[in-house]
Design a protein around this motif. Structure first.
Motif, PDB file in Angstrom:
ATOM      1  N   ASP A 114      43.958   6.992  16.181  1.00 38.74           N
ATOM      2  CA  ASP A 114      44.152   7.391  17.583  1.00 38.74           C
ATOM      3  C   ASP A 114      45.548   7.917  17.859  1.00 38.74           C
ATOM      4  N   TYR A 158      42.636  -1.027  22.669  1.00 41.37           N
ATOM      5  CA  TYR A 158      42.265  -1.045  21.262  1.00 41.37           C
ATOM      6  C   TYR A 158      42.625   0.318  20.678  1.00 41.37           C
ATOM      7  N   MET A 185      46.306  -1.316  16.360  1.00 41.82           N
ATOM      8  CA  MET A 185      47.746  -1.254  16.191  1.00 41.82           C
ATOM      9  C   MET A 185      48.390  -2.223  17.189  1.00 41.82           C
ATOM     10  N   THR A 236      43.529   2.429  17.097  1.00 46.49           N
ATOM     11  CA  THR A 236      43.555   2.456  15.641  1.00 46.49           C
ATOM     12  C   THR A 236      44.584   3.478  15.202  1.00 46.49           C
ATOM     13  N   GLN A 237      44.911   3.471  13.932  1.00 43.41           N
ATOM     14  CA  GLN A 237      45.901   4.414  13.430  1.00 43.41           C
ATOM     15  C   GLN A 237      45.419   5.853  13.624  1.00 43.41           C
ATOM     16  N   TYR A 247      36.986  -8.159  21.061  1.00 40.05           N
ATOM     17  CA  TYR A 247      36.989  -6.760  21.466  1.00 40.05           C
ATOM     18  C   TYR A 247      36.038  -6.651  22.653  1.00 40.05           C
TER      19      TYR A 247
END
Length: 101
Positions: A100, A95, A1, A97-98, A34
């Motif tokens: 999280d 990092y 995100m 993500t949706q 990453y």
């Protein structure tokens, strides 16, 4: 995100400061990686030494810093480095993500 359009001002700066002032243009490289639960985005561009070119007002970098701080609650950063004829803007952020959220 990621915050929306976070790369756009860096690319505009790369064109304005690195490509536009030079007769033969220059280069822009955008990369991402990453590492240790962080997303690292780098924009590097040729850095014009053309003295006729006007200075910027540093507003884009200040806005990016503010947006990263707000979006990631101080856990993100942007570092700018000028090495020889290349300018680097390096953003580091968690990092996320949706899932999280």
């Amino acid at each position: 995100m990621l915050p929306a359009l976070i790369l756009q001002p860096l690319l505009e700066n790369a064109i304005f400061h690195g490509i536009e002032p030079e007769i033969n243009g220059g280069h822009i490289l955008v990369s991402g990686q990453y590492e240790k639960n962080q997303l690292i985005l780098t924009v590097q561009n040729s850095n014009s030494k053309n003295l006729v070119h006007r200075e910027g007002n540093k507003m884009a970098l200040a806005n990016i810093k503010e947006r990263l701080t707000a979006h990631f609650q101080g856990k993100a950063s942007i570092i700018c480095e000028d090495k020889e004829d290349v300018f680097y803007a390096i953003m580091k952020m968690p990092y996320i993500t949706q899932g999280d959220l």
